[in-house]
Design an enzyme around this catalytic site. Structure first.
Site, PDB file in Angstrom:
ATOM      1  N   LYS A  23       0.813  -1.218   0.000  1.00  0.00           N
ATOM      2  CA  LYS A  23       0.000   0.000   0.000  1.00  0.00           C
ATOM      3  C   LYS A  23       0.845   1.267   0.000  1.00  0.00           C
ATOM      4  CE  LYS A  23      -4.247  -1.933   1.829  1.00  0.00           C
ATOM      5  NZ  LYS A  23      -3.928  -3.322   2.200  1.00  0.00           N
TER       6      LYS A  23
HETATM    7  C1  LIG Z   1      -4.682  -4.386   1.699  1.00  0.00           C
HETATM    8  C2  LIG Z   1      -3.944  -5.665   1.637  1.00  0.00           C
HETATM    9  C3  LIG Z   1      -4.345  -6.710   0.776  1.00  0.00           C
HETATM   10  C4  LIG Z   1      -5.591  -6.619  -0.098  1.00  0.00           C
HETATM   11  O1  LIG Z   1      -5.458  -5.714  -1.147  1.00  0.00           O
HETATM   12  P1  LIG Z   1      -6.779  -5.214  -1.960  1.00  0.00           P
HETATM   13  O2  LIG Z   1      -6.301  -4.205  -2.916  1.00  0.00           O
HETATM   14  O3  LIG Z   1      -7.689  -4.641  -0.914  1.00  0.00           O
HETATM   15  O4  LIG Z   1      -7.367  -6.420  -2.598  1.00  0.00           O
HETATM   16  C5  LIG Z   1      -3.572  -7.865   0.726  1.00  0.00           C
HETATM   17  N1  LIG Z   1      -2.483  -8.011   1.514  1.00  0.00           N
HETATM   18  C6  LIG Z   1      -2.079  -7.047   2.365  1.00  0.00           C
HETATM   19  C7  LIG Z   1      -0.900  -7.286   3.214  1.00  0.00           C
HETATM   20  C8  LIG Z   1      -2.791  -5.842   2.461  1.00  0.00           C
HETATM   21  O5  LIG Z   1      -2.388  -4.897   3.311  1.00  0.00           O
END
Ligand SMILES: *Cc1c(COP(=O)(O)O)cnc(C)c1O
Length: 430
Positions: free
Chosen positions: A107
């Site tokens: 993210k």
């Molecule tokens: C947010 C997150 C996900 C999921 O991603 P999306 O875009 O919401 O599908 C998967 N793994 C981790 C570690 C995350 O922080």
């Protein structure tokens, strides 16, 4: 590029407007008016380009003209300020590590890009913009770090008390400056309900300018295509057929990869690997989309019962189920299977994954059972140290805390406890 609301295609706005308001006034998610095609030459020659050049060319027409090209180039450069290594397990599987950024989750990419775009748009604005975001763990840390010190922006993060890991809590409560943490007596669903209520509160919106930093915001969602392109550059000449397995919760990450595919990226198929939250895998089996309350799992960043980006995936496929089904497999796995996958990855490849990456591996293995040819790239979305209690317990080893996490461990937590929407509103209006 213009963006339209998925609730009403006539409702078109600029990139700037889409980023600044987050969600359309009719509550629809924004979607680009068309997906630019990069052309075969772009992909044939990508090996000779830098990662930043590739990412810049891909995002350029989705952003211009509202951010000048030289500034956009710098934004892309700063967004991709860390490595995206690929670990090859064997001829069938590779792991694309997305956790080398400042908060050790993928993210960081979207948060850093969005923070810089919003910072640019807001530089001469006398009024602060408030970024309001609910987190079940990783979003809060990435958004806090991405927006720290950005002029003209106040960040307010809501997280469920006692339901994020200690390290995750430190990542969002210790930074200070323009970052504020609200500790909610409730669940993640309660946090999300409060955020939704704020966005429809006309009285609040008359007082402050609000936007979101969840993946519904196009500036957080779209830059996630960068690392799929980087992986293609690095693996495209080695394997004829590539498939991505993406640990999925809100389906923003995988949807960004599918946008890159529409732009011409040569990839065969996508696998959405999910935990027990199986709304989308049920949809693929029954064609009935029935959101349900989320259930708690050990891959908690994917505990989502009504994935917000799924409507974007449907839009990409112009709502034809058959084409969608030929390009996307969705599988759902239990916590027991996830723990076994962690053990198998360690025993077979000496690879210490995190629970989300382990779910990605399960999806990849399932796909390979019926598809011999393609090489599957598994996205590893967080560093195992962020989920150390599960990983250490399952593997019987201890994980050294990386420098990025060590840094926040002993800083004092500063958070305001809240129990109702009224308390959050009072905080926002202060
Ligand atoms: C947010 C997150 C996900 C999921 O991603 P999306 O875009 O919401 O599908 C998967 N793994 C981790 C570690 C995350 O922080």
């Amino acid at each position: 590029m213009k963006y339209y609301s998925l609730n009403n295609t006539a409702q078109q706005v600029s990139f700037r407007e889409a980023v600044t308001v987050g969600l359309a006034p009719d509550k629809g998610l924004f979607f680009p008016e068309h997906i630019p095609f990069l052309g075969e030459a772009f992909f044939k020659t990508m090996a000779s380009k830098s990662d930043v050049e590739i990412a810049f060319e891909a995002i350029r027409s989705l952003v211009l003209p509202e951010i000048p090209e030289d500034i956009l180039y710098t934004i892309v450069e700063e967004t991709l300020d860390f490595d995206f290594p690929i670990i090859t397990l064997d001829k069938d599987f590779s792991i694309l590590e997305l956790f080398h950024g400042p908060t050790m989750a993928f993210k960081d990419v979207g948060a850093r890009f969005m923070a810089r775009c919003l910072g640019y748009f807001n530089q001469n604005n006398a009024n602060n913009v408030t970024v309001l975001v609910a987190t079940s763990g990783d979003t809060g840390g990435a958004v806090a770090d991405g927006f720290l010190g950005v002029q003209g922006i106040r960040v307010v993060i809501l997280y469920p008390k006692g339901k994020v890991s200690d390290i995750q809590e430190k990542q969002l409560t210790t930074l200070g400056q323009n970052i504020h943490a609200l500790e909610v007596n409730g669940t993640f669903d309660d946090c999300q309900a409060i955020v939704k209520q704020a966005f429809i509160d006309e009285d609040l919106k008359a007082k402050i300018q609000l936007t979101s930093a969840n993946s519904i915001n196009v500036a957080r969602w779209l830059p996630q295509m960068f690392y799929y392109l980087i992986a293609c550059k690095n693996l495209g000449h080695k394997y004829d057929k590539l498939v991505f397995s993406v640990p999925s919760g809100n389906f923003g990450n995988i949807c960004a990869g599918m946008v890159a595919q529409k732009m011409g990226m040569p990839v065969q198929h996508f696998i959405a690997s999910c935990n027990a939250n199986d709304t989308v895998s049920t949809y693929m089996k029954t064609t009935q989309y029935k959101p349900k309350p989320s259930v708690q799992t050990i891959s908690n960043a994917m505990d989502v019962g009504n994935p917000s980006n799924f409507v974007r995936i449907q839009e990409l496929y112009e709502k034809t189920f058959a084409t969608l089904a030929s390009n996307l497999s969705v599988h759902s796995f239990t916590d027991e299977e996830t723990k076994s996958a962690l053990q198998e990855l360690y025993a077979q490849y000496k690879y210490v994954a995190d629970p989300h990456g382990a779910v990605g591996y399960l999806g990849a293995k399932k796909y390979k059972k019926s598809h011999n040819d393609p090489h599957v790239v598994i996205l590893e979305t967080a560093h195992p140290a962020k989920f150390s209690s599960v990983v250490e317990h399952t593997l019987g080893l201890s994980i050294k805390l990386p420098e990025q996490l060590e840094k926040v461990k002993n800083k004092p937590k500063i958070a305001t406890e809240v129990s109702s929407y009224q308390e959050v509103k009072a905080f926002l209006c202060k």
